[in-house]
Enzyme design. Structure first.
Site, PDB file in Angstrom:
ATOM      1  N   GLY A  94       0.950  -0.890   0.078  1.00  0.00           N
ATOM      2  CA  GLY A  94      -0.149  -0.453  -0.216  1.00  0.00           C
ATOM      3  C   GLY A  94       0.602   0.925   0.070  1.00  0.00           C
ATOM      4  O   GLY A  94       0.264   2.789  -0.087  1.00  0.00           O
ATOM      5  N   PRO A  99       4.798  -4.875  -0.273  1.00  0.00           N
ATOM      6  CA  PRO A  99       4.810  -3.758  -1.396  1.00  0.00           C
ATOM      7  C   PRO A  99       4.789  -3.919  -2.680  1.00  0.00           C
ATOM      8  O   PRO A  99       5.272  -5.028  -3.276  1.00  0.00           O
ATOM      9  CB  PRO A  99       6.130  -2.949  -0.882  1.00  0.00           C
ATOM     10  CG  PRO A  99       6.820  -4.118  -0.819  1.00  0.00           C
ATOM     11  CD  PRO A  99       6.338  -4.844   0.140  1.00  0.00           C
ATOM     12  N   GLY A 100       3.460  -2.934  -3.789  1.00  0.00           N
ATOM     13  CA  GLY A 100       4.181  -3.353  -5.254  1.00  0.00           C
ATOM     14  C   GLY A 100       4.154  -2.302  -5.697  1.00  0.00           C
ATOM     15  O   GLY A 100       5.286  -2.067  -6.142  1.00  0.00           O
ATOM     16  N   ARG A 101       3.346  -1.234  -5.832  1.00  0.00           N
ATOM     17  CA  ARG A 101       3.297   0.274  -6.682  1.00  0.00           C
ATOM     18  C   ARG A 101       4.564   0.491  -6.246  1.00  0.00           C
ATOM     19  O   ARG A 101       5.424   0.972  -7.241  1.00  0.00           O
ATOM     20  CB  ARG A 101       2.092   0.759  -6.287  1.00  0.00           C
ATOM     21  CG  ARG A 101       2.279   2.525  -6.883  1.00  0.00           C
ATOM     22  CD  ARG A 101       1.114   2.842  -6.060  1.00  0.00           C
ATOM     23  NE  ARG A 101      -0.007   3.140  -5.738  1.00  0.00           N
ATOM     24  CZ  ARG A 101      -1.453   2.157  -6.647  1.00  0.00           C
ATOM     25  NH1 ARG A 101      -1.397   2.767  -7.606  1.00  0.00           N
ATOM     26  NH2 ARG A 101      -2.483   1.962  -5.984  1.00  0.00           N
ATOM     27  N   TYR A 106      -9.734   4.889 -12.173  1.00  0.00           N
ATOM     28  CA  TYR A 106      -9.370   5.755 -10.193  1.00  0.00           C
ATOM     29  C   TYR A 106      -9.204   6.563 -10.695  1.00  0.00           C
ATOM     30  O   TYR A 106      -8.643   7.364  -9.408  1.00  0.00           O
ATOM     31  CB  TYR A 106      -8.015   4.513 -10.130  1.00  0.00           C
ATOM     32  CG  TYR A 106      -8.192   3.361 -10.287  1.00  0.00           C
ATOM     33  CD1 TYR A 106      -9.012   2.601  -9.065  1.00  0.00           C
ATOM     34  CD2 TYR A 106      -7.033   2.409 -11.185  1.00  0.00           C
ATOM     35  CE1 TYR A 106      -8.882   1.317  -9.839  1.00  0.00           C
ATOM     36  CE2 TYR A 106      -7.285   0.955 -10.867  1.00  0.00           C
ATOM     37  CZ  TYR A 106      -8.107   0.238 -10.116  1.00  0.00           C
ATOM     38  OH  TYR A 106      -7.315  -0.969 -10.669  1.00  0.00           O
ATOM     39  N   CYS A 116     -12.831   3.810 -28.617  1.00  0.00           N
ATOM     40  CA  CYS A 116     -14.529   4.656 -28.363  1.00  0.00           C
ATOM     41  C   CYS A 116     -14.667   4.549 -27.303  1.00  0.00           C
ATOM     42  O   CYS A 116     -16.080   3.783 -27.190  1.00  0.00           O
ATOM     43  CB  CYS A 116     -14.915   3.569 -30.060  1.00  0.00           C
ATOM     44  SG  CYS A 116     -14.210   3.369 -31.177  1.00  0.00           S
ATOM     45  N   GLU A 117     -14.285   5.459 -26.076  1.00  0.00           N
ATOM     46  CA  GLU A 117     -15.493   5.392 -25.678  1.00  0.00           C
ATOM     47  C   GLU A 117     -14.819   6.766 -24.655  1.00  0.00           C
ATOM     48  O   GLU A 117     -13.650   6.917 -24.411  1.00  0.00           O
ATOM     49  CB  GLU A 117     -14.550   4.465 -24.746  1.00  0.00           C
ATOM     50  CG  GLU A 117     -14.528   2.547 -24.644  1.00  0.00           C
ATOM     51  CD  GLU A 117     -15.934   2.200 -23.482  1.00  0.00           C
ATOM     52  OE1 GLU A 117     -16.491   2.761 -23.127  1.00  0.00           O
ATOM     53  OE2 GLU A 117     -16.391   1.252 -24.049  1.00  0.00           O
ATOM     54  N   TYR A 159       0.996  -1.586 -12.214  1.00  0.00           N
ATOM     55  CA  TYR A 159      -0.924  -1.532 -12.770  1.00  0.00           C
ATOM     56  C   TYR A 159      -0.959  -1.130 -14.503  1.00  0.00           C
ATOM     57  O   TYR A 159      -2.084  -0.397 -14.211  1.00  0.00           O
ATOM     58  CB  TYR A 159      -1.146  -1.105 -11.352  1.00  0.00           C
ATOM     59  CG  TYR A 159      -1.594  -1.940 -10.329  1.00  0.00           C
ATOM     60  CD1 TYR A 159      -1.877  -2.769  -9.778  1.00  0.00           C
ATOM     61  CD2 TYR A 159      -1.270  -1.222  -9.076  1.00  0.00           C
ATOM     62  CE1 TYR A 159      -1.204  -3.650  -8.335  1.00  0.00           C
ATOM     63  CE2 TYR A 159      -0.557  -1.368  -8.366  1.00  0.00           C
ATOM     64  CZ  TYR A 159      -1.304  -3.173  -7.730  1.00  0.00           C
ATOM     65  OH  TYR A 159      -0.609  -3.667  -6.123  1.00  0.00           O
TER      66      TYR A 159
HETATM   67  N1  LLP Z   1      -0.983  -7.024  -0.927  1.00  0.00           N
HETATM   68  C1  LLP Z   1      -2.366  -7.544  -1.103  1.00  0.00           C
HETATM   69  C2  LLP Z   1      -3.372  -8.260  -0.258  1.00  0.00           C
HETATM   70  C3  LLP Z   1      -2.896  -6.448  -2.244  1.00  0.00           C
HETATM   71  O1  LLP Z   1      -4.457  -6.822  -2.638  1.00  0.00           O
HETATM   72  C4  LLP Z   1      -2.342  -5.351  -2.581  1.00  0.00           C
HETATM   73  C5  LLP Z   1      -2.847  -4.698  -3.758  1.00  0.00           C
HETATM   74  C6  LLP Z   1      -1.348  -5.561  -2.144  1.00  0.00           C
HETATM   75  C7  LLP Z   1       0.214  -6.006  -1.182  1.00  0.00           C
HETATM   76  C8  LLP Z   1       0.659  -3.969  -3.415  1.00  0.00           C
HETATM   77  O2  LLP Z   1      -0.789  -3.087  -2.595  1.00  0.00           O
HETATM   78  P1  LLP Z   1       0.427  -1.974  -3.099  1.00  0.00           P
HETATM   79  O3  LLP Z   1       2.054  -2.172  -2.983  1.00  0.00           O
HETATM   80  O4  LLP Z   1       0.440  -2.158  -4.651  1.00  0.00           O
HETATM   81  O5  LLP Z   1      -0.464  -0.753  -2.886  1.00  0.00           O
HETATM   82  N2  LLP Z   1      -5.016  -1.516  -9.764  1.00  0.00           N
HETATM   83  C9  LLP Z   1      -5.092  -0.081  -8.787  1.00  0.00           C
HETATM   84  C10 LLP Z   1      -4.690  -1.025  -7.083  1.00  0.00           C
HETATM   85  C11 LLP Z   1      -4.979  -2.578  -6.631  1.00  0.00           C
HETATM   86  C12 LLP Z   1      -4.351  -3.004  -5.601  1.00  0.00           C
HETATM   87  C13 LLP Z   1      -4.961  -4.190  -5.686  1.00  0.00           C
HETATM   88  N3  LLP Z   1      -3.888  -4.665  -4.193  1.00  0.00           N
HETATM   89  C14 LLP Z   1      -4.568   0.467  -9.155  1.00  0.00           C
HETATM   90  O6  LLP Z   1      -3.889   0.775 -10.525  1.00  0.00           O
HETATM   91  O7  LLP Z   1      -4.078   2.082  -8.431  1.00  0.00           O
END
Ligand code: LLP
Length: 424
Positions: free
Chosen positions: A240, A276-278, A318, A346-347, A375
């Site tokens: 997050g 962490p992802g993003r 979003y 076309c949206e 993402y």
């Molecule tokens: N752990 C869990 C259980 C999650 O559901 C997620 C993301 C993460 C970790 C990683 O979150 P991050 O660190 O990336 O914030 N598609 C959306 C974001 C969806 C996130 C879903 N879950 C966007 O483009 O903003």
């Protein structure tokens, strides 16, 4: 931390490679990633939490390309998965099963069985029915499944509603009030080994307040159980961490967060996990596109790109704002020329940004949409029969096409025509 994309001698570069060269090499639309920037983000996290028992599991849903997985796993990250498909992908990238956590609200029995047989490190279980299913699957294999229960702490993430997950009413996790009962059940099931607790309250969080409030709720539970002689090995605080989508925007304050985590977990003998992802990949990626037309319509100027919402859906989905910058460094004095930057789909929702400053933009110019490493490519579709974009990875002056643009025929290669369709 390094900036993945910078102007040098008037030209936008990814590390040492001019983006114009990538456009030449791969065409547009094309995603480009900086491997060094991804590694640097991981190192920044590791440094902020140095001295604490902390491990990082990259949430591969953010960008699941094999080369991205390999980059981060070589740099010491584990991986968080949410499906059997992600399990197979992670293994294909060479990630060790012992470095994998499995999250997700709807894991099927088949997926549970597959991951258990592979020997993953932890299942983040989100409900009592899932716990019972996993217990049965584990007993069937004559094993114990390592489990962290995902708790819904009922803490509002104060981010976009579509990426908020930690409040009652969201589908995720086990309500904090019901956690003690669920844990007692978990301890009683012979196929389950309770490893810890998990939470994840949402995404793109730049204010540490809600995060630490949620962590504190998990820590309180862990302390409560420790007093009863039930020790937990791991607290998984989810992901997050927010990033900067625009210059000058706040990103998460890692030093402050690390200090809070140290304070909260003082004297508690647990490993902390983050997912962490993003944070690891967003700023390391950009989407390159070309302007097809510039048109004036009822007093507005539109720059129409050859990339659309099928390539990068975040603005449409979003209301996300990605910076759109020219590959040639703009003249600072030239702040006029506002345009609405849109895609060809076309949206009406296929808009990347209104009133953007793109000085003197002309048909044929290439632009970069920044902050697109997370993402982006993973959420693409072939809507409007638009092939998936190419992907390129850069490290230093090395630059490789890591996925060629999808061939048109590949879009329908797995479709079948029923033989009776043309029968009279
Ligand atoms: N752990 C869990 C259980 C999650 O559901 C997620 C993301 C993460 C970790 C990683 O979150 P991050 O660190 O990336 O914030 N598609 C959306 C974001 C969806 C996130 C879903 N879950 C966007 O483009 O903003």
């Amino acid at each position: 931390m390094i900036d993945a994309f910078t102007y040098r001698n008037g030209a936008l570069h990814a590390e040492d490679v001019p983006l114009a060269r990538i456009v030449e090499l791969a065409g547009t639309p094309t995603y480009v990633y900086s491997a060094t920037a991804m590694t640097a983000r991981l190192k920044a996290l590791q440094a902020a939490f140095a001295g604490q028992r902390v491990r990082f599991f990259y949430a591969m849903k953010a960008n699941d390309h094999l080369a991205v997985l390999r980059t981060l796993s070589n740099a010491g990250a584990g991986v968080e998965i949410v499906s059997g498909g992600e399990l197979a992908r992670a293994l294909a990238a060479g990630v060790a099963p012992g470095d994998i956590l499995f999250a997700g609200v709807g894991k099927t029995r088949d997926e549970l069985a597959e991951a258990l047989a592979a020997g993953i490190a932890q299942f983040n279980v989100e409900s009592v029915p899932e716990l019972r299913a996993l217990n049965e699957v584990a007993l069937g294999q004559g094993r114990q499944a390592p489990v962290a229960l995902r708790i819904n702490p009922d803490v509002a993430a104060r981010t976009h509603a579509k990426i908020s997950t930690g409040s009652y009413g969201d589908k995720f996790g086990i309500a904090h009030d019901e956690a003690a009962d669920a844990l007692a059940l978990a301890w009683s099931l012979p196929g389950i080994r309770v490893a810890g607790l998990h939470l994840h309250i949402g995404s793109q969080i730049t204010d540490a307040g809600p995060l630490t409030e949620a962590y504190a709720r998990l820590v309180d539970l862990a302390r409560l159980f420790a007093e009863k002689g039930r020790r937990l090995e791991r607290l998984d605080f989810g992901g997050g961490f927010g990033v900067r989508y625009q210059k000058g925007q706040a990103s998460i304050d890692l030093a402050a967060l690390a200090a809070q985590v140290r304070r909260l977990t003082e004297g508690l003998d647990v490993e902390i996990a983050f997912e962490p992802g993003r944070f690891l990949v967003a700023e390391a990626g950009a989407l390159l596109a070309r302007v097809v037309y510039v048109k004036e319509n009822a007093g507005r100027r539109f720059a129409i790109l050859d990339a659309g919402m099928n390539d990068l859906v975040r603005p449409a989905m979003y209301d996300a704002r990605h910076e759109i910058v020219p590959l040639r460094e703009p003249d600072a004095s030239d702040a006029h020329g506002r345009v609405d930057v849109v895609g060809p789909v076309c949206e009406s929702a296929d808009i990347f940004g209104r009133d953007r400053i793109l000085a003197g933009v002309q048909a044929g110019d290439a632009v970069a949409l920044t902050g697109a490493g997370a993402y982006g490519a993973v959420m693409t579709s072939t809507y409007n029969a638009r092939p998936k974009a190419a992907e390129v990875m850069v490290r230093g002056d090395a630059c490789t096409v890591i996925r060629p643009r999808q061939e048109r025929e590949a879009m329908w290669a797995d479709e079948r025509l029923p033989e009776w369709l043309d029968a009279r």
